[in-house]
Design a protein around this motif. Sequence first.
Motif, PDB file in Angstrom:
ATOM      1  N   ASP A   1       1.146  -1.322  -0.427  1.00  0.00           N
ATOM      2  CA  ASP A   1      -0.040  -0.261   0.519  1.00  0.00           C
ATOM      3  C   ASP A   1       0.770   1.093   0.062  1.00  0.00           C
ATOM      4  N   GLN A   2       1.862   1.390   0.671  1.00  0.00           N
ATOM      5  CA  GLN A   2       2.523   2.090   0.855  1.00  0.00           C
ATOM      6  C   GLN A   2       3.447   2.512  -0.838  1.00  0.00           C
ATOM      7  N   LEU A   3       3.688   1.027  -1.673  1.00  0.00           N
ATOM      8  CA  LEU A   3       4.270   1.904  -2.866  1.00  0.00           C
ATOM      9  C   LEU A   3       2.699   2.242  -3.546  1.00  0.00           C
ATOM     10  N   ALA A   4       2.119   1.433  -3.786  1.00  0.00           N
ATOM     11  CA  ALA A   4       0.577   1.877  -4.582  1.00  0.00           C
ATOM     12  C   ALA A   4       0.561   3.729  -4.189  1.00  0.00           C
TER      13      ALA A   4
ATOM     14  N   ALA B   1      11.183  -0.148   0.077  1.00  0.00           N
ATOM     15  CA  ALA B   1       9.677   0.469   1.408  1.00  0.00           C
ATOM     16  C   ALA B   1       9.579  -0.449   2.816  1.00  0.00           C
ATOM     17  N   SER B   2      10.308  -1.463   2.647  1.00  0.00           N
ATOM     18  CA  SER B   2      10.130  -2.438   4.177  1.00  0.00           C
ATOM     19  C   SER B   2      11.117  -1.828   4.883  1.00  0.00           C
ATOM     20  N   ARG B   3      12.170  -1.958   4.591  1.00  0.00           N
ATOM     21  CA  ARG B   3      13.463  -1.310   5.100  1.00  0.00           C
ATOM     22  C   ARG B   3      14.573  -2.672   5.100  1.00  0.00           C
ATOM     23  N   ALA B   4      14.320  -3.054   4.212  1.00  0.00           N
ATOM     24  CA  ALA B   4      14.974  -4.829   4.406  1.00  0.00           C
ATOM     25  C   ALA B   4      16.550  -4.712   3.954  1.00  0.00           C
ATOM     26  N   ASP B   5      17.332  -4.818   4.518  1.00  0.00           N
ATOM     27  CA  ASP B   5      18.904  -4.733   4.316  1.00  0.00           C
ATOM     28  C   ASP B   5      19.708  -5.706   3.571  1.00  0.00           C
ATOM     29  N   THR B   6      19.570  -4.712   2.096  1.00  0.00           N
ATOM     30  CA  THR B   6      20.609  -5.362   1.359  1.00  0.00           C
ATOM     31  C   THR B   6      20.875  -4.468   0.337  1.00  0.00           C
ATOM     32  N   PRO B   7      22.402  -4.703  -0.172  1.00  0.00           N
ATOM     33  CA  PRO B   7      22.953  -3.552  -0.902  1.00  0.00           C
ATOM     34  C   PRO B   7      22.376  -2.842  -0.977  1.00  0.00           C
ATOM     35  N   ILE B   8      21.310  -2.160  -2.221  1.00  0.00           N
ATOM     36  CA  ILE B   8      20.290  -1.324  -2.946  1.00  0.00           C
ATOM     37  C   ILE B   8      20.482  -0.787  -1.806  1.00  0.00           C
ATOM     38  N   SER B   9      19.007  -0.765  -0.736  1.00  0.00           N
ATOM     39  CA  SER B   9      18.518  -0.735   0.438  1.00  0.00           C
ATOM     40  C   SER B   9      19.453   0.544   0.943  1.00  0.00           C
ATOM     41  N   ARG B  10      20.693  -0.218   1.179  1.00  0.00           N
ATOM     42  CA  ARG B  10      21.716   0.490   2.324  1.00  0.00           C
ATOM     43  C   ARG B  10      22.754   1.670   0.845  1.00  0.00           C
ATOM     44  N   SER B  11      22.700   1.510  -0.061  1.00  0.00           N
ATOM     45  CA  SER B  11      22.997   2.460  -0.699  1.00  0.00           C
ATOM     46  C   SER B  11      22.302   4.032  -0.870  1.00  0.00           C
ATOM     47  N   TYR B  12      20.858   3.348  -0.949  1.00  0.00           N
ATOM     48  CA  TYR B  12      19.753   4.209  -1.074  1.00  0.00           C
ATOM     49  C   TYR B  12      19.833   5.049   0.845  1.00  0.00           C
ATOM     50  N   GLY B  13      20.143   4.286   1.346  1.00  0.00           N
ATOM     51  CA  GLY B  13      19.789   4.893   2.660  1.00  0.00           C
ATOM     52  C   GLY B  13      20.893   6.132   2.586  1.00  0.00           C
ATOM     53  N   PHE B  14      22.387   6.241   1.937  1.00  0.00           N
ATOM     54  CA  PHE B  14      23.164   7.083   2.687  1.00  0.00           C
ATOM     55  C   PHE B  14      22.684   8.517   1.566  1.00  0.00           C
ATOM     56  N   PHE B  15      21.565   8.542   0.198  1.00  0.00           N
ATOM     57  CA  PHE B  15      21.455   9.668  -0.273  1.00  0.00           C
ATOM     58  C   PHE B  15      20.111  10.330   1.160  1.00  0.00           C
ATOM     59  N   SER B  16      20.617  12.076   0.877  1.00  0.00           N
ATOM     60  CA  SER B  16      19.843  12.927   0.944  1.00  0.00           C
ATOM     61  C   SER B  16      18.287  12.931   0.889  1.00  0.00           C
ATOM     62  N   VAL B  17      17.737  13.276   1.499  1.00  0.00           N
ATOM     63  CA  VAL B  17      16.484  13.376   1.482  1.00  0.00           C
ATOM     64  C   VAL B  17      15.765  13.895  -0.312  1.00  0.00           C
ATOM     65  N   ASN B  18      16.462  14.803  -0.564  1.00  0.00           N
ATOM     66  CA  ASN B  18      15.795  15.217  -1.978  1.00  0.00           C
ATOM     67  C   ASN B  18      16.220  14.431  -2.911  1.00  0.00           C
ATOM     68  N   THR B  19      17.642  13.395  -3.180  1.00  0.00           N
ATOM     69  CA  THR B  19      17.999  12.401  -3.391  1.00  0.00           C
ATOM     70  C   THR B  19      16.815  11.048  -3.558  1.00  0.00           C
ATOM     71  N   LYS B  20      16.556  10.429  -2.642  1.00  0.00           N
ATOM     72  CA  LYS B  20      15.620   9.789  -2.531  1.00  0.00           C
ATOM     73  C   LYS B  20      14.371  10.185  -3.519  1.00  0.00           C
ATOM     74  N   LEU B  21      14.091  11.913  -3.429  1.00  0.00           N
ATOM     75  CA  LEU B  21      12.618  11.956  -3.769  1.00  0.00           C
ATOM     76  C   LEU B  21      12.856  11.989  -5.401  1.00  0.00           C
ATOM     77  N   ALA B  22      13.500  12.302  -5.701  1.00  0.00           N
ATOM     78  CA  ALA B  22      14.157  12.406  -6.956  1.00  0.00           C
ATOM     79  C   ALA B  22      14.998  11.110  -7.618  1.00  0.00           C
ATOM     80  N   PHE B  23      15.645   9.924  -6.995  1.00  0.00           N
ATOM     81  CA  PHE B  23      15.057   8.352  -6.778  1.00  0.00           C
ATOM     82  C   PHE B  23      13.924   7.829  -7.874  1.00  0.00           C
TER      83      PHE B  23
END
Length: 152
Positions: free
Chosen positions: A16-19, A68-90
């Motif tokens: 539902d969060q993704l939707a 969305a579920s904050r799983a510990d994966t390499p991609i989720s970790r990289s995303y975790g280092f983004f600034s908030v605007n980079t997260k939005l842009a992503f």
Amino acid sequence: PIPATIALFDQLNVDDQLAYLWYAYTEMGKTITPAAPGVARLQLAESLLTQIKQMSREEQTKVMRDLASRADTPISRSYGFFSVNTKLAFWFELGELMKQGIIAPIPVGYQMSPGVKFVLEATQKLDQGQQITVLRNTVVDMGFDTSDLGPS
Ligand code: 45D
């Protein structure tokens, strides 16, 4: 109204969060063109986007669910280092890639749940600046934040 809307979002399950994000994006696509700074920020996210483009459709959807579920994966970790605007842009770029058919789309016939509808309607009542604040808050906690692991 902003904290209340975010609290509603936090209660949604992962799909539902993704939707919710998807429908917020399709609404905003009409009004928001990622500004030049947004595009510059995307260079940081470029390698993640390239990896995701090369995945199978199932893997692409899984990556988004993992974020969305904050799983510990390499991609989720990289995303975790983004600034908030980079997260939005992503996320914005993922939406564009879904529209272009490069990333797995929303399933045909998908119907949003009452919960998603409710949070979207609450968001639509906010002005545009407030809507962006809500979206910032929804994406900022996604991904995996390695600082949550504490000192090693
Ligand atoms: O099977 O830098 C379902 C500004 C159902 C300026 C599913 C800005 C079941 C500065 C869950 C539906 C502030 C303007 C599947 C930036 C099922 C700046 C799949 C702001 C498969 C960046 C669901 C920019 C999926 C803004 C895959 C406000 C859903 C950007 C995917 C906003 C959803 C961007 C996606 C937003 C949503 C992007 C990809 C809201 C993307 C949303």
